[in-house]
Design a protein around this motif. Structure first.
Motif: not given
Length: 186
Positions: A162-167, A39, A169
């Protein structure tokens, strides 16, 4: 600390980055072999430019602006740089093959909750922030410290986290431990 010793410190930091990339490449292969999904590819090239620019700007500012070494500032900043390196490798060790410089998550794995991840969700970002202002300030390169800190905050807060936290999740949480991160920057 002479300018030459500072240059050696920056060069050593560059070699440390190369070692990180070797480990990261090996870990990325491990992740992709297990179905890892990447991501946030779009922010990765600017991140590489920013981190490379930090090292170059440290040297350019110190040499071009004839920045002095101020012991009362330089020695504490050197201690922070060295402590940051210790924390960085603790993060890498704690995450094992799940650590890499990109955001690659292997489905089915759990979030890591050991090492510094017991207390912080993203401890490697603490390292990046510390190093980003401390390394230049070892030799009073305050413009570099300020510019990197601002640009890194934009990149980290606006894109990377944000990209890491979405991934992350998508990963399951350990049943008895608090939630912690499974990837790290750089």
């Amino acid at each position: 600390m002479s300018t030459w010793l500072f240059a050696a410190l920056v060069l050593a930091t560059g070699f440390e980055r190369i070692a990180e990339l070797v480990v990261s490449t090996r870990h990325a292969r491990w992740s992709f072999a297990r179905g890892g999904v990447e991501s946030g590819r779009g922010h990765f090239p600017p991140m590489v430019v920013l981190h490379t620019g930090l090292l170059l700007a440290c040297l350019v500012e110190v040499l071009a602006a004839d920045r002095p070494f101020v012991p009362a500032l330089g020695w504490p900043m050197l201690v922070l740089v060295l402590a940051a390196q210790g924390l960085r490798w603790w993060c890498i060790t704690a995450l094992g093959p799940q650590w890499n410089t990109r955001v690659i998550v292997v489905p089915g794995l759990t979030l890591v909750a050991r090492g510094p991840y017991r207390w912080l969700r993203h401890p490697n970002y603490v390292v990046v922030v510390l190093e980003g202002f401390a390394l230049p300030l070892v030799h009073t390169a305050w413009v570099t410290a300020l510019a990197f800190t601002v640009l890194n905050a934009v990149l980290l807060l606006g894109f990377r986290l944000p990209a890491e936290n979405r991934a992350l999740a998508a990963l399951s949480r350990p049943s008895t431990l608090p939630q912690r991160s499974g990837t790290a920057p750089r």
